[in-house]
Write a protein that holds these residues in place. Structure first.
Motif, PDB file in Angstrom:
ATOM      1  N   ALA A 105      11.758  58.091  50.938  1.00  0.00           N
ATOM      2  CA  ALA A 105      13.099  57.506  50.793  1.00  0.00           C
ATOM      3  C   ALA A 105      13.903  58.186  49.694  1.00  0.00           C
ATOM      4  O   ALA A 105      15.128  58.295  49.795  1.00  0.00           O
ATOM      5  N   THR A 106      13.251  58.645  48.634  1.00  0.00           N
ATOM      6  CA  THR A 106      13.983  59.322  47.562  1.00  0.00           C
ATOM      7  C   THR A 106      14.388  60.735  47.955  1.00  0.00           C
ATOM      8  O   THR A 106      15.295  61.307  47.345  1.00  0.00           O
ATOM      9  N   GLN A 107      13.740  61.300  48.977  1.00  0.00           N
ATOM     10  CA  GLN A 107      14.004  62.686  49.358  1.00  0.00           C
ATOM     11  C   GLN A 107      14.762  62.823  50.683  1.00  0.00           C
ATOM     12  O   GLN A 107      15.444  63.827  50.902  1.00  0.00           O
ATOM     13  N   TYR A 108      14.624  61.823  51.551  1.00  0.00           N
ATOM     14  CA  TYR A 108      15.204  61.921  52.895  1.00  0.00           C
ATOM     15  C   TYR A 108      15.917  60.617  53.263  1.00  0.00           C
ATOM     16  O   TYR A 108      15.777  60.111  54.377  1.00  0.00           O
ATOM     17  N   ILE A 109      16.701  60.085  52.348  1.00  0.00           N
ATOM     18  CA  ILE A 109      17.310  58.773  52.574  1.00  0.00           C
ATOM     19  C   ILE A 109      18.201  58.766  53.810  1.00  0.00           C
ATOM     20  O   ILE A 109      18.357  57.723  54.467  1.00  0.00           O
ATOM     21  N   HIS A 110      18.751  59.918  54.178  1.00  0.00           N
ATOM     22  CA  HIS A 110      19.617  60.000  55.358  1.00  0.00           C
ATOM     23  C   HIS A 110      18.853  59.694  56.638  1.00  0.00           C
ATOM     24  O   HIS A 110      19.488  59.445  57.680  1.00  0.00           O
ATOM     25  N   ARG A 111      17.537  59.684  56.587  1.00  0.00           N
ATOM     26  CA  ARG A 111      16.732  59.441  57.779  1.00  0.00           C
ATOM     27  C   ARG A 111      16.312  57.984  57.914  1.00  0.00           C
ATOM     28  O   ARG A 111      15.642  57.621  58.887  1.00  0.00           O
ATOM     29  N   LEU A 112      16.710  57.139  56.978  1.00  0.00           N
ATOM     30  CA  LEU A 112      16.224  55.761  56.982  1.00  0.00           C
ATOM     31  C   LEU A 112      17.317  54.749  57.294  1.00  0.00           C
ATOM     32  O   LEU A 112      18.394  54.774  56.703  1.00  0.00           O
ATOM     33  N   HIS A 113      16.985  53.870  58.212  1.00  0.00           N
ATOM     34  CA  HIS A 113      17.811  52.695  58.479  1.00  0.00           C
ATOM     35  C   HIS A 113      17.360  51.563  57.555  1.00  0.00           C
ATOM     36  O   HIS A 113      18.178  50.799  57.047  1.00  0.00           O
ATOM     37  N   SER A 114      16.039  51.462  57.357  1.00  0.00           N
ATOM     38  CA  SER A 114      15.502  50.500  56.393  1.00  0.00           C
ATOM     39  C   SER A 114      14.151  51.001  55.911  1.00  0.00           C
ATOM     40  O   SER A 114      13.536  51.891  56.513  1.00  0.00           O
ATOM     41  N   LEU A 115      13.674  50.393  54.821  1.00  0.00           N
ATOM     42  CA  LEU A 115      12.410  50.767  54.193  1.00  0.00           C
ATOM     43  C   LEU A 115      11.620  49.510  53.877  1.00  0.00           C
ATOM     44  O   LEU A 115      12.165  48.557  53.314  1.00  0.00           O
ATOM     45  N   THR A 116      10.338  49.522  54.237  1.00  0.00           N
ATOM     46  CA  THR A 116       9.435  48.444  53.836  1.00  0.00           C
ATOM     47  C   THR A 116       8.248  49.052  53.101  1.00  0.00           C
ATOM     48  O   THR A 116       7.558  49.922  53.637  1.00  0.00           O
ATOM     49  N   ILE A 117       8.036  48.604  51.873  1.00  0.00           N
ATOM     50  CA  ILE A 117       6.891  49.032  51.068  1.00  0.00           C
ATOM     51  C   ILE A 117       5.952  47.835  50.961  1.00  0.00           C
ATOM     52  O   ILE A 117       6.289  46.814  50.354  1.00  0.00           O
ATOM     53  N   MET A 118       4.785  47.971  51.574  1.00  0.00           N
ATOM     54  CA  MET A 118       3.870  46.841  51.734  1.00  0.00           C
ATOM     55  C   MET A 118       2.548  47.082  51.004  1.00  0.00           C
ATOM     56  O   MET A 118       1.921  48.131  51.174  1.00  0.00           O
ATOM     57  N   SER A 119       2.139  46.113  50.197  1.00  0.00           N
ATOM     58  CA  SER A 119       0.828  46.159  49.539  1.00  0.00           C
ATOM     59  C   SER A 119       0.606  47.484  48.827  1.00  0.00           C
ATOM     60  O   SER A 119      -0.473  48.064  48.878  1.00  0.00           O
ATOM     61  N   SER A 120       1.642  47.961  48.148  1.00  0.00           N
ATOM     62  CA  SER A 120       1.542  49.235  47.451  1.00  0.00           C
ATOM     63  C   SER A 120       1.532  48.998  45.944  1.00  0.00           C
ATOM     64  O   SER A 120       1.429  47.861  45.485  1.00  0.00           O
ATOM     65  N   CYS A 206      19.106  52.292  51.181  1.00  0.00           N
ATOM     66  CA  CYS A 206      19.030  51.539  52.432  1.00  0.00           C
ATOM     67  C   CYS A 206      18.441  50.153  52.151  1.00  0.00           C
ATOM     68  O   CYS A 206      17.822  49.928  51.105  1.00  0.00           O
ATOM     69  N   PRO A 207      18.616  49.198  53.075  1.00  0.00           N
ATOM     70  CA  PRO A 207      17.962  47.897  52.909  1.00  0.00           C
ATOM     71  C   PRO A 207      16.455  48.091  52.740  1.00  0.00           C
ATOM     72  O   PRO A 207      15.825  48.839  53.500  1.00  0.00           O
TER      73      PRO A 207
END
Length: 265
Positions: A105-120, A206-207
């Protein structure tokens, strides 16, 4: 059905691309493979085009090279999306996959509609850092079998383990089947990568959903809150009474959470 992109990444696709809907891509955790997400695939494939894949060093994808980094794994995903001609996706990463998703997400944010970071993990305290680096050293010495029993105890509740012995045996076999060097290299990324996004989190626009289990001893609720505070459009959900392997043990709750988040992003 096993599919491979030209650079060797093993992936699976479910459902069909839908007009007006971004595809959903899942990234598994260290020592696991794309089969982690079976419950999520079953729940979401009727309404979404879904991609699961094996990270480098895992499953049927190529072994990890000695110079592997989180950026290498982010680039692997970028290459896969190019191959599949997917411009923007909903990205969901679990554990090590959550670190990869965040770096992506920090490098290719243009490719994301949304991001979920789970159990990280994020910004471990000294006690947790000492514990994970001890496990990293054990893995480098003994391979995937080094701390598998302790891992399963952290990942699942005793009740789930007792009632699902066949799945636990299957998961144990998956971990033990890992290539020793690849597993060690990727385990070190997980052990040392908790601050890889520091200084770059303002690029995630992104959301974003940051989620973990209430009872996860390594990927703690405090970490999720601390990470979300540094991402502009992030929200946190702590799943009650859940340990680390919540996509499996708490599949119904996780599926509902993901469906709601994706549908409103």
């Amino acid at each position: 059905m096993s599919l491979f992109c030209p650079l060797g990444t093993h992936y699976q696709a479910f459902g069909k691309p839908r007009l007006g809907k971004s595809s959903v891509v899942f990234i598994h955790g260290v020592g696991l493979d794309l089969s982690l997400w079976q419950s999520q695939v079953d729940a979401l494939k009727a309404e979404h085009h879904i991609i699961t894949y094996d990270m480098l060093g895992h499953g049927l994808s190529p072994h990890a090279q000695t110079d592997i980094g989180l950026s290498t794994l982010a680039k692997q995903l970028d290459n896969l999306l190019d191959y599949l001609k997917l411009k923007r996706v909903h990205l969901i990463g679990f554990s090590l996959g959550g670190l990869v998703a965040g770096v992506f997400a920090t490098q290719y944010i243009h490719r994301l509609h949304s991001l979920t970071i789970m159990s990280s993990v994020f910004d471990r305290n000294e006690s947790l850092r000492k514990a994970i680096l001890k496990r990293v050293n054990e893995v480098e010495q003994y391979g995937p079998s080094a701390n598998i029993d302790q891992a399963l105890t952290r990942w699942f509740s005793p009740l789930y383990t007792k009632k699902n012995s066949s799945y636990i045996a299957q998961l144990r076999a998956c971990v033990l089947a890992n290539h020793k060097t690849s597993y060690s290299l990727c385990y070190r990324l997980f052990g040392e990568g908790d601050n890889a996004m520091q200084g770059h989190l303002n690029k995630i626009t992104c959301p974003t959903l940051v989620t973990t289990g209430e009872l996860d001893p390594g990927s703690t609720p405090a970490m999720s809150h601390a990470l979300a505070r540094q991402i502009s459009l992030a929200k946190v959900f702590i799943l009650p009474n859940a340990r680390h392997m919540m996509p499996v043990e708490k599949a119904q709750e996780v599926n509902k959470l993901l469906q709601q988040f994706i549908s409103t992003s």
